[in-house]
Design an enzyme around this catalytic site. Structure first.
Site, PDB file in Angstrom:
ATOM      1  N   ASP A  80       7.128  25.600 -95.082  1.00  0.00           N
ATOM      2  CA  ASP A  80       6.749  26.801 -95.835  1.00  0.00           C
ATOM      3  C   ASP A  80       7.462  27.985 -95.188  1.00  0.00           C
ATOM      4  OD1 ASP A  80       5.188  28.810 -97.340  1.00  0.00           O
ATOM      5  OD2 ASP A  80       3.871  27.139 -97.816  1.00  0.00           O
TER       6      ASP A  80
ATOM      7  N   HIS B  98      10.901  28.422 -96.122  1.00  0.00           N
ATOM      8  CA  HIS B  98      10.915  29.348 -97.250  1.00  0.00           C
ATOM      9  C   HIS B  98      11.417  30.733 -96.873  1.00  0.00           C
ATOM     10  CE1 HIS B  98       7.763  26.816 -99.666  1.00  0.00           C
ATOM     11  NE2 HIS B  98       8.832  26.128 -99.313  1.00  0.00           N
TER      12      HIS B  98
END
Length: 448
Positions: free
Chosen positions: A257, A283
């Site tokens: 993430d 991310h």
């Protein structure tokens, strides 16, 4: 002294009449961790040394050693002759105490959801809420201390949960598909702590976030490695929230993430320095999405983002927006990113609310990247983005996606120039990133 490359550069800004960039001089003096942060060192005082015993429950003896340790000293975990593995249920750190994890040692989090359960019987399940698990390691109302050493803390997110048929990560993915909330434990949580240090340690395979900060004043992460598969859902690297005076330096992060996510859902986050770091899959280096209490005074300097989906990212929406201001990106190299620049005030376009995101006083200086989408999306005409581009170079096939944004260019200019904007073209060569790309270190002698 200004954070510009030289006094002559600053004088050139004044002579050129670039008032917006010149105004940034004032706030850049403060746009970083206000402490005098230097490379930490390993402890000189050890209160207890514990040798590994294999796959036994080591919780009792580790917690007892932490509780008995005097402030300023360390509990040191060392490997036995042929084994360096400790297994533990959740541990609670004490003020001033450092957990020293030796090279070759792995401190593994138990896979038993019952060990983390907060009393509602939901840890390890999918429910309407996702707060049913305590963290593996907690710093609550502590001052000083931290975690150091060349060893590893392993959250075992990819291991099958005790008494279950799926791993923590499989539970998280199933929750996403079914529309519920996974109840997985965070690896490390800092709650109302002060002056905590993480040095050289490796964190891997968290079941949820690796490190979450809430209402922390003073935290240093130096030479830390975070290593988790790209498809492990909700495994953020380091998330400073409602905190101030945080430095993340000389660290290496790849995760499933956000590599870093600066948040302000429960209080303002400000005075954060992100320096000489390397990010791989993940991310991106994010601010948001909860920024309703305000994020300000952020310095990102000498950072690489190699293969992250988004690169430099500010994300929020009307359900959790607020003011994001005085953010400086300085000396950044990007490659292999879908969205190298991703500043978006409509992170979830389907939600409504009155918390309008406002991003202003954002400076990108000496930033170079390859192709991809360059997104600058303000909320509306009354709430535009304010961004200055100074020496920003991307490949000619990079595409700008701009809406409700007010842009200015510093003397270094920008390339390619966004269509419809009268900005100075980039001058001089782009930042040379050739020496900046380094593989993720698998050996501490390479990382340090």
């Amino acid at each position: 002294m200004s954070r510009f490359a030289s006094l002559s550069e600053y004088n050139a800004l004044l002579r050129g009449g670039l008032l917006i960039v010149a105004a940034l001089f004032a706030w850049n003096v403060q746009a970083q961790d206000r402490r005098d942060v230097r490379e930490p060192s390993l402890p000189t005082q050890v209160c207890a040394t514990l040798a590994s015993k294999g796959d036994t429950d080591d919780t009792g003896r580790i917690q007892a050693a932490i509780d008995r340790c005097e402030p300023g000293a360390a509990v040191r975990l060392v490997a036995a002759a042929n084994d360096g593995r400790f297994v533990s249920r959740p541990l609670h750190m004490a003020s001033g105490v450092t957990l020293w994890i030796d090279r070759g040692v792995v401190l593994a989090a138990t896979t038993d959801p019952l060990a983390y359960d907060r009393g509602q019987g939901t840890c390890g399940t999918i429910a309407t809420k996702g707060d049913g698990c305590a963290p593996f390691l907690s710093f609550s109302h502590t001052q000083g201390g931290g975690i150091v050493g060349d060893g590893t803390i392993d959250g075992q997110g990819g291991a099958v949960m005790a008494g279950h048929r799926e791993t923590w990560w499989q539970l998280a993915r199933r929750a996403q598909n079914e529309g519920g909330h996974q109840n997985n434990p965070r690896l490390i949580e800092l709650e109302q702590a002060r002056n905590v240090t993480f040095y050289r340690v490796t964190l891997r395979n968290a079941a949820n976030f690796h490190v979450a900060l809430n209402k922390v004043e003073g935290a240093t992460f130096w030479g830390v490695r975070i290593d988790t598969p790209a498809d492990a859902r909700n495994t953020d690297g380091i998330d400073p929230g409602a905190s101030q005076d945080v430095t993340i330096a000389h660290s290496f992060i790849r995760t499933g993430d956000d590599n870093i996510a600066i948040k302000a859902g429960k209080g303002a986050t400000r005075f954060v320095s992100i320096l000489n770091d390397h990010f791989y899959w993940g991310h991106g280096l994010s601010i948001g999405s909860e920024v309703n209490e305000g994020v300000s005074d952020i310095l990102v300097r000498d950072v690489t983002l190699d293969g992250t989906t988004s690169g430099l990212r500010i994300k929020s929406d009307a359900s959790r927006g607020g003011l994001v201001t005085r953010v400086r990106y300085d000396g950044v190299c990007l490659r292999g990113n879908r969205k190298p620049i991703d500043f978006d005030t409509r992170y979830d376009p389907g939600v409504g609310g009155q918390h309008i995101p406002v991003y202003r006083d954002i400076l990108l200086h000496d930033v170079s990247g390859t192709d991809g989408a360059l997104i600058l999306r303000g909320y509306d005409g009354a709430h535009p983005l304010h961004v200055t581009l100074n020496g920003v170079h991307f490949a000619s096939d990079a595409t700008w996606n701009i809406d409700n944004a007010q842009l200015s260019a510093g003397p270094g200019g920008v390339s390619p120039i966004p269509a419809g904007y009268d900005l100075s073209p980039a001058r001089g060569p782009s930042r040379n990133c050739d020496a900046s790309w380094v593989p993720f270190p698998t050996d501490h002698t390479k990382a340090h």
